[in-house]
Design a protein around this motif. Structure first.
Motif, mmCIF file in Angstrom:
data_model
loop_
_atom_site.group_PDB
_atom_site.id
_atom_site.type_symbol
_atom_site.label_atom_id
_atom_site.label_comp_id
_atom_site.label_asym_id
_atom_site.label_seq_id
_atom_site.Cartn_x
_atom_site.Cartn_y
_atom_site.Cartn_z
ATOM 1 N N PRO A 273 0.854 -1.235 0.059
ATOM 2 C CA PRO A 273 0.229 0.139 0.077
ATOM 3 C C PRO A 273 0.953 1.561 -0.008
ATOM 4 C CG PRO A 273 -0.818 -1.513 1.673
ATOM 5 C CD PRO A 273 0.397 -2.050 1.198
ATOM 6 N N GLN A 274 0.100 2.394 -0.497
ATOM 7 C CA GLN A 274 1.166 3.401 -0.364
ATOM 8 C C GLN A 274 1.635 3.869 0.758
ATOM 9 O OE1 GLN A 274 1.824 5.710 -2.954
ATOM 10 N NE2 GLN A 274 1.500 4.195 -4.436
ATOM 11 N N MET A 275 0.804 3.938 1.851
ATOM 12 C CA MET A 275 1.317 4.007 3.232
ATOM 13 C C MET A 275 2.795 3.566 3.629
ATOM 14 S SD MET A 275 -0.788 3.093 6.660
ATOM 15 C CE MET A 275 -0.096 1.470 7.201
ATOM 16 N N PHE A 276 3.127 2.561 3.125
ATOM 17 C CA PHE A 276 4.431 2.057 3.131
ATOM 18 C C PHE A 276 5.441 2.446 2.029
ATOM 19 C CE2 PHE A 276 1.625 -0.916 5.218
ATOM 20 C CZ PHE A 276 2.218 -1.364 6.559
ATOM 21 N N ILE A 277 4.940 2.738 0.823
ATOM 22 C CA ILE A 277 5.544 3.283 -0.092
ATOM 23 C C ILE A 277 5.986 4.748 0.222
ATOM 24 C CG2 ILE A 277 5.950 3.839 -2.695
ATOM 25 C CD1 ILE A 277 4.069 1.525 -2.926
ATOM 26 N N GLN A 278 5.119 5.675 0.584
ATOM 27 C CA GLN A 278 5.495 7.009 0.887
ATOM 28 C C GLN A 278 6.676 7.055 2.230
ATOM 29 O OE1 GLN A 278 1.577 8.561 1.488
ATOM 30 N NE2 GLN A 278 1.132 8.723 -0.555
ATOM 31 N N SER A 279 6.559 6.137 3.114
ATOM 32 C CA SER A 279 7.298 6.291 4.174
ATOM 33 C C SER A 279 8.911 6.111 3.773
ATOM 34 C CB SER A 279 7.067 5.328 5.310
ATOM 35 O OG SER A 279 7.419 4.082 4.690
ATOM 36 N N ARG A 280 9.040 5.628 2.566
ATOM 37 C CA ARG A 280 10.601 5.344 1.949
ATOM 38 C C ARG A 280 11.264 4.496 2.642
ATOM 39 N NH1 ARG A 280 11.388 8.946 -2.560
ATOM 40 N NH2 ARG A 280 9.075 9.427 -3.433
#
Length: 399
Positions: A273-280
């Motif tokens: 999910p984007q939640m984990f991608i955005q955290s880098r």
């Protein structure tokens, strides 16, 4: 399941859609709603006919069905005539249509879409929300990639990934940098990382046509991905895997080994999910108020086998059962809740059981000067139940 009021739009369970080509720029959607799984003349309603553009997307269609049929988007399972799930992109792209320089080529003259309503389980909806999948469009986009197989060290379109020279690749901003599809590390400047016992410079392997990227650590272990037969089930498995990692955070957050800071949870998947991608890099930071058990789950906290046997031998089996937890968490639980609950057995007025366990732990190491401390492990996590086991270990205080 049947409905007592077939005229109520909110009770409609199924619909069939005939997508018919009218001309190069107009497509006719004939939507026939069905109130029961048994398709007969009594169960059908008057067809709804709509003229739409070929660029109509799956998202557009689902919103339209929501407005006209009162079926929430996340409860709509769309399937093409050949039993392929219809999840993402334009309707006509699934019919073989291509858009080239603004000119629309002819799509298939007729296509059949089945809309089956699958009511969302409240616990599943809460689970999706907890792991960053509350947006149904993001779910559909992820599932659309899950139904496509990807070969090892290739992108989703079958192109071989090519290594970039890190000395020549110098992005001027983070927006221009590549992002590894699995570990989600970006390549903004010189990067070094440790992977197990390996430490080295991070270099990107990319597809120049679609920007699909894997780092050198991930591509060395990349085996590609197989096409999911049921993307809805595959998405639930992904969500449960993330939730298990989050629930495990409640085992030791604020306890022995956690000195300070917000510990991260990672999702090393190309379908993250984007939640984990955005955290880098590092993963999604977990804070004490972060929810880690979804609503409606059954929470079980029990003694592990070794501790349970010791307590029974001392004749405190009934007291042990009173200290164990077995309850339905209607609103789920956050890390702070688990920090309190996992120690509940230790801070009851009756401290005989912890004293027994601590004493026995010391007896196993008579010459050891360490201290006994409680341990908690997340044993299993499912949509219905999460199980933690509490025990005792001995340490000299080193972290």
């Amino acid at each position: 399941m049947t409905t007592n009021n077939p005229e109520s739009a909110s009770d409609l369970l199924d619909a069939s859609i005939d997508v018919v080509l009218q001309n190069s720029m107009i497509i006719k959607f004939v939507i026939t709603t069905v109130v029961d799984d048994d398709v007969d003349e009594t169960g059908k309603k008057e067809p709804l006919v709509l003229m739409l553009l070929p660029t109509t997307s799956v998202s557009d269609l689902k919103r339209l069905l929501k407005d006209r049929l009162q079926i929430p988007e996340q409860e709509q399972h769309l399937v093409l005539s050949n039993d392929r799930p219809l999840l993402h992109g334009s309707i006509c792209s699934h019919q073989g249509q291509q858009l080239l320089s603004g000119v629309v080529s002819r799509p298939s003259p007729e296509t059949h879409i089945h809309v089956h309503r699958v009511e969302m389980e409240p616990r599943l909806e809460s689970l999706f929300s907890m792991v960053g999948l509350s947006d149904w469009e993001e779910r559909d986009e992820i599932m659309s990639r899950m139904v496509k197989a990807r070969s090892a060290q290739n992108c989703n379109n079958g192109h071989k990934l090519i290594q970039l020279d890190p000395d020549k690749y110098k992005p001027t901003s983070r927006d221009e940098s590549y992002l590894c599809k699995k570990c989600h590390i970006d390549f903004h400047g010189d990067m070094y990382r440790r992977d197990g016992n390996t430490y080295g410079r991070v270099t990107p392997f990319v597809c120049e046509q679609c920007n699909f990227c894997l780092c050198n650590f991930c591509i060395s272990k990349d085996e590609g991905s197989t096409a999911a037969d049921d993307p809805f089930q595959a998405l639930q498995i992904l969500a449960l895997d993330i939730a298990r990692k989050m629930a495990n955070m409640g085992s030791y957050y604020g306890g022995k080994g956690h000195m300070c800071g917000h510990l991260p949870v990672s999702c090393n998947s190309e379908f993250a999910p984007q939640m984990f991608i955005q955290s880098r890099r590092g993963g999604f930071p977990m804070k004490p108020g972060q929810k880690i058990l979804h609503s409606g789950i059954r929470l079980v906290i029990r003694f592990d086998d070794q501790s349970s046997t010791l307590v029974k031998n001392y004749g405190y089996e009934l007291a042990m059962k009173e200290l164990e937890i077995d309850e339905i968490r209607e609103n789920g639980a956050c890390i702070r809740d688990l920090m309190k609950l996992r120690k509940q057995w230790l801070y009851k007025e009756e401290k005989v059981i912890p004293a027994i366990l601590f004493r026995e732990a010391h007896n196993r190491f008579p010459t050891y000067s360490g201290q006994a401390y409680e341990t908690t492990k997340c044993i299993s996590y499912s949509l219905e139940e999460v199980v933690y086991e509490v025990g005792v270990s001995v340490s000299d205080g080193d972290y």
